[in-house]
Scaffold this active site. Sequence first.
Site, mmCIF file in Angstrom:
data_model
loop_
_atom_site.group_PDB
_atom_site.id
_atom_site.type_symbol
_atom_site.label_atom_id
_atom_site.label_comp_id
_atom_site.label_asym_id
_atom_site.label_seq_id
_atom_site.Cartn_x
_atom_site.Cartn_y
_atom_site.Cartn_z
ATOM 1 N N ASN A 261 -4.611 39.933 -37.632
ATOM 2 C CA ASN A 261 -5.901 39.273 -37.765
ATOM 3 C C ASN A 261 -6.094 38.316 -36.600
ATOM 4 O OD1 ASN A 261 -8.301 38.368 -38.795
ATOM 5 N ND2 ASN A 261 -7.371 36.989 -40.280
ATOM 6 N N ASP B 127 0.306 35.399 -29.949
ATOM 7 C CA ASP B 127 0.139 35.352 -31.410
ATOM 8 C C ASP B 127 1.357 35.998 -32.083
ATOM 9 O OD1 ASP B 127 -0.876 34.812 -33.889
ATOM 10 O OD2 ASP B 127 -2.525 36.244 -33.804
ATOM 11 N N HIS C 9 4.096 31.940 -33.617
ATOM 12 C CA HIS C 9 4.457 31.516 -34.981
ATOM 13 C C HIS C 9 5.967 31.652 -35.117
ATOM 14 C CE1 HIS C 9 0.245 31.430 -36.360
ATOM 15 N NE2 HIS C 9 0.089 32.456 -35.539
ATOM 16 N N ARG D 152 7.798 30.269 -37.740
ATOM 17 C CA ARG D 152 8.162 30.390 -39.174
ATOM 18 C C ARG D 152 9.101 29.324 -39.713
ATOM 19 N NH1 ARG D 152 3.733 33.181 -39.611
ATOM 20 N NH2 ARG D 152 3.876 35.406 -39.171
ATOM 21 N N HIS E 90 -8.948 29.288 -34.941
ATOM 22 C CA HIS E 90 -8.851 30.678 -35.393
ATOM 23 C C HIS E 90 -10.252 31.014 -35.914
ATOM 24 C CE1 HIS E 90 -6.839 33.772 -38.162
ATOM 25 N NE2 HIS E 90 -8.054 33.674 -38.652
#
Lengths: 432, 321
Positions: free
Chosen positions: A283, A310, A67, A69, A184
């Site tokens: 998560n 992740d 990620h 962003r 996911h």
Amino acid sequence: MSRILLKGGRVIDPSQQMDSTCDVLVAEGRIEACGPRVANEAKAPDVQIIDCTGLVVSPGFIDVHAHLREPGREDVETIATGARAAAAGGFTAICAMPNTIPVTDNQAAVGFVLRQAQLAQAARVYPIGAISIGQKGESLAEFGEMVGAGAVAVSDDGRPVASAHLMRTALEYARTFGIPVADHCEEPTLAHGGAMNEGAVSARLGLKGIPAEAEEIMAIRDILLARRTGGHVHLCHMSTRGSVELIRWGKERGINVTAEVCPHHISLTEEDIGNYDTNFKMNPPLRTADDVEALREAVKDGTIDVIATDHAPHHYDEKEREFADAPNGIVGLETALSVNLTWLVKSRIVDLTTLIERMSTAPAKIFHLPGGSLRKGSVGDVTVFDPDATWTVDPKRFVSKGRNTPYAGRELTGLVHYTIVGGRVVHRPAQH
Amino acid sequence: MTLSLGKDLLSLEALSREQIQLVLDTAEPLKEISERAIKKVPTLRGATIANLFFEASTRTRVSFEFAEKRMSADAVNVAASGSSVSKGETLVDTARNLEAMRIDMVVIRHGSSGAAAFLADRIQSNVINAGDGTHEHPTQGLLDLLTLRDRFKKLDGLKVCICGDVLHSRVARSNIWGLTKMGAEVAVCGPRSLLPNAIESMGVTVFDRIEAAIEWADALNILRLQLERMQAGYIPSLREYNRVFGVTRERLDRAPKDVLILHPGPMNRGVEIDSDVADGPHSVILDQVTNGVAIRMAVLYLLSGGKASLADAAKSGGADS
């Protein structure tokens, strides 16, 4: 472009079952030669020689789950800082998840990611497009146009695809473009409001738990839909023993399912949350020692195809709060190799060849990406690392803007020396 | 080395049997202060205490306030609504601002599990957890222990069943830790949808039927059933809850022996507990409230550095050193 000779390292290339002390020559952005007598052939003046004695030379690592962003939260990470952090961690390529603001759900947004990555001149960045418009779980995004612009997969990661119909359609539609649908796995009504694994520790800490079944129900749903559709489903960040067993079940039946695990899920357990430390909140959540054991075994036997980070940077202030309200996720690009070496290789669960396969060759294969091999003619992406050196994690020294790591202060084994992307050194040891 | 509670009181899980004993023994002589005409001793004179209540509370807040005032501390109340918290201030900033005012102790009630520990890690002041989310409510656990000890003269071997919504109850967790550390046998009883999935790992037995729990127990600690649980789908209706799990006169009459009744309040009469049980001869619900003040005085005293052996003398002041 100058040529680089990686001299005298232990060259491990799972794509050609190679593990021997020899040389690798990178020229014109490609692997020019890889073998024992390369050094003699490369005496030309433009060759930059890097002494790799005592180091491992492997095809560049590829992270299929990061990620970055940008756009939207450039205060937390940008494509450039993420790509540089990747290089520092030995990754020559990373896949950027589309849960940005706005969501990467169209060809223009995909093009933006590629342009920013181009400017960064660090690790390659491959965009992943959204499955649904706005990741709302309602209507399909334009896979064809996104793939045309450079997307390599689709995913609504960060959110589960709640609708089985939408997942089915995505798997069918993705077949035209030959891309994986990365899911996911989280059954939203079971996971709702959960902050950690459901079990003895959540009972004690008084935190709402996320049961293993929230992941497993969606994993088997996706596997069954892959069977129905013939599409390629890629299961993100698997975290439970049950999921491993379901994936094994699917693979035994020839279903087109691949899966990833994150370094934290093979090294940490729910017990490590301790006194509500939000740097251990992610998560899917950290699970039990039994789950960790099953996941390590699955990396070894190939039930889990790849290890992906992740990588999820968050602002310091966002993590510095009550556990239930803190965001999920930790940074991973700069610790992944060392965590894997420490908990998988040093503890003799897998050998170096297997680890490199899971971090380079396999991700290239299942996401159809260049790299993952040191064969002549392959893209010139190489990682050189010391598998035995130790270092202590100091988040302040991360290249990533994120500091949210559960490994702060831990001593880890394995240090990246050189990351070479397209024949260009994008990371080198600080002392050189 | 003399026994102390350390800097903070965050949970009963973190306390030893001896530390719990210390609080109970310290509370004992302090009870008398509240029976006086002039309910005030100078023990904590000059100490500044902030009562930080991020969640609505009447009983606990008032109990702490009386404990503080009867020991002559200077206390201020900060409620979440109408404060900087309602303007979006983070917990860490609230803590730092209080610290900057050089306060000695913080009593915190917060809706998030771990909030008290979060605060304690970041400020020098003593922190007392007055209830954090669904984690713990240590002073409630201690006052329940004191009330049980008053009646039974011992805790060792006592059979206590905690009834109702254990899943969302900080009172339940503090009771489980406190009771098991003191040698009591602990059971829980309630619909499985309101019990933590791995509750047995905390060393308790589970009764599915309230009748069996009543037959087994020396005392029942009946938890409040919140209306929201029905709305969130954990149980079908309050009416059925009362019919299946309610502690009623008829059910108690069928038990082989008298069962002591505790409830942390506030009660839902006619839901988890019937009025004739709450007001009956075996109810110690108001004794719990009375003991609450003594327990909180004891905790304030011990955290401020007071020695248990001087608790009696402390009543006339001068035991600070």
